[in-house]
Design a protein around this motif. Structure first.
Motif, PDB file in Angstrom:
ATOM      1  N   TYR A  28       1.269  -1.255   0.505  1.00  0.00           N
ATOM      2  CA  TYR A  28      -0.167   0.227  -0.370  1.00  0.00           C
ATOM      3  C   TYR A  28       0.811   1.482   0.193  1.00  0.00           C
ATOM      4  O   TYR A  28       0.955   2.515  -1.277  1.00  0.00           O
ATOM      5  CB  TYR A  28      -1.130  -0.257   0.986  1.00  0.00           C
ATOM      6  N   ILE A  38      -6.120   3.623  -4.736  1.00  0.00           N
ATOM      7  CA  ILE A  38      -6.302   2.353  -3.443  1.00  0.00           C
ATOM      8  C   ILE A  38      -7.270   2.301  -2.496  1.00  0.00           C
ATOM      9  O   ILE A  38      -6.818   3.690  -1.406  1.00  0.00           O
ATOM     10  CB  ILE A  38      -4.607   2.337  -3.201  1.00  0.00           C
ATOM     11  N   LYS A  40      -6.679  -0.714   0.974  1.00  0.00           N
ATOM     12  CA  LYS A  40      -6.781  -2.009   1.830  1.00  0.00           C
ATOM     13  C   LYS A  40      -8.158  -1.975   2.365  1.00  0.00           C
ATOM     14  O   LYS A  40      -8.966  -2.221   2.694  1.00  0.00           O
ATOM     15  CB  LYS A  40      -5.878  -1.180   3.198  1.00  0.00           C
TER      16      LYS A  40
END
Length: 326
Positions: A28, A38, A40
Motif C-alpha cells: 500500500y 487504492i 486496503k
C-alpha cells in the motif's frame, strides 16, 4: 479514462496473518497513488473491511464484493493479493474473485491450491524432472511406524505441516524419541504432514514473475540461518544472513534459472512467486513454492528487486498491469 480501483488484500485466517498485514501495508505504501485509487481490504475470519487513506473503515459486502462510501457503491477493478496462507494462498480467494470476474495478482484457484499443498507440489515437480528430497506423508489419525519413517527418511529430518508457511509448525528432528512430539506440533497447523530428509547444501531462494509475456528471474538469495534452520526467527527477526545475489557459480545460476522457469511455466504460476531450493552437489532440489511471498522490509523479494535495480513502485505497478490483462 477513470483510474482503476485497487484493493490490497491482507490479513487472512492463518498463523501468517500478522506477516500478511505487514506485507500488505508495504505494498500500500509503495504503490503509485497517482496511477490507481487504492484501498486496503482487511480480511478477517468473520468480517471483511475496506480502509481508506484516512483510516476510515467501511463494511465490505462479500455477497457482491462491493463497499459503500456515502451514497456511492464501489467495486474493485483488481485485487493485489498479499494474503499469506488461508484464504489468499490456498486458492480460496482466487475462486471468489473468479466468480465475481475480478482479476488479481496471484495464481488461479487450482494452481494456488497445488503450490500451497507441499505434497502435491513436490509430486508435480518430480513429474517434470525437478529434484526433491526423500519424503513420506501422514494424515491426522494415521498410525505411523517410527521404524518405517527412519528407514525411508534418515535422521535428522524435518517434520512439516503440509499446507502452511513462514515455517509455522516445522520441527527438525534429531532423535527417534522426539518424533511423536514433532508430529503433534505440525498437526496443530494442518491435518496432513510431510516428513522430509535433511538435505545438506546451500539453501537458495529465487523470485520469478511475468512482465509483458516474458519471465523475469530475479537475482537469487543464499540463506544462511543463524538458527538450526530457516525458521520463523530467521525469516522475520533477522536470525540469518541473506546474501543477494547469492555467491554461486555460473553453472549453478544457470541450473537454478532453468528449474525456476520450468516450475513457473509448467505449474502455470502467475504473478510473483518465490521458489526455495537446496543445491546439493550442484543440483537444485525443490523445497517449496510460495505463490504469495512475503513483501515486508525483511522479506527476500524486496532484496532481490533492489539487487536487480527495480523500484518497488514500478514492480507493483507491473504486477497490477499484468494481472489486468487476464
Amino acid at each position: 479514462m477513470r483510474k482503476k480501483i485497487v484493493g490490497i488484500a491482507m490479513g487472512g485466517y492463518s498463523s501468517e496473518r500478522e506477516i500478511s498485514l505487514k506485507s500488505g501495508n508495504e505494498v500500500y505504501n509503495n504503490i503509485s497513488k497517482n496511477k490507481w485509487i487504492i484501498y486496503k481490504l482487511i480480511i478477517n475470519q468473520n468480517n471483511w473491511l475496506v480502509i481508506d487513506e484516512n483510516q476510515n473503515e467501511f463494511f465490505f459486502n462479500r455477497n457482491d464484493f462491493s463497499f459503500s462510501i456515502g451514497q456511492r457503491t464501489l467495486y474493485f477493478d483488481i485485487i493485489f493479493n498479499s494474503i499469506h496462507g488461508i484464504p489468499g494462498e490456498n486458492g480460496e480467494l482466487a475462486g471468489m474473485l473468479k466468480f465475481h470476474n475480478i482479476p488479481h495478482t496471484s495464481c488461479d484457484q487450482n494452481e494456488a491450491e497445488l503450490t500451497f499443498n507441499k505434497i502435491k507440489c513436490l509430486k508435480s515437480a518430480k513429474k517434470i524432472g525437478i529434484s526433491t528430497a526423500k519424503s513420506i506423508s501422514f494424515k491426522k489419525g494415521d498410525k505411523f511406524d517410527l521404524k518405517s519413517i527412519t528407514n525411508n527418511v534418515s535422521l535428522p529430518c524435518f517434520v512439516k505441516p503440509n499446507s502452511s508457511g513462514s515455517s509455522f509448525g516445522v520441527v527438525k528432528v534429531y532423535k527417534k524419541k522426539a518424533m511423536s512430539e514433532a508430529i503433534e506440533t505440525a498437526l496443530k497447523e494442518d491435518s496432513e504432514i510431510l516428513i522430509e530428509e535433511n538435505l545438506l547444501g546451500s539453501e537458495v531462494s529465487v523470485g520469478v514473475y511475468s512482465k509483458k509475456g516474458k519471465l523475469i528471474v530475479l537475482p537469487p538469495t543464499e540463506i544462511i540461518s543463524k538458527n538450526d534452520f530457516f525458521d520463523y526467527q530467521a525469516k522475520y527477526e533477522g536470525k540469518c544472513d541473506e546474501i543477494t545475489p547469492a555467491n554461486l557459480d555460473s553453472i549453478e545460476i544457470e541450473k537454478l534459472t532453468e528449474a525456476s522457469v520450468k516450475l513457473y511455466t509448467n505449474l502455470k504460476i502467475k504473478g510473483i512467486c518465490r521458489i526455495d531450493f537446496i543445491i546439493v552437489s550442484g543440483i537444485p532440489h525443490l523445497l517449496e513454492i510460495n505463490s504469495v511471498p512475503g513483501l515486508t522490509p525483511l522479506s527476500i523479494i524486496p532484496q532481490q528487486l533492489e539487487a536487480a535495480g527495480i523500484k518497488l513502485s514500478d514492480f507493483y505497478n507491473e504486477l497490477i498491469e499484468e494481472a489486468l490483462k487476464k
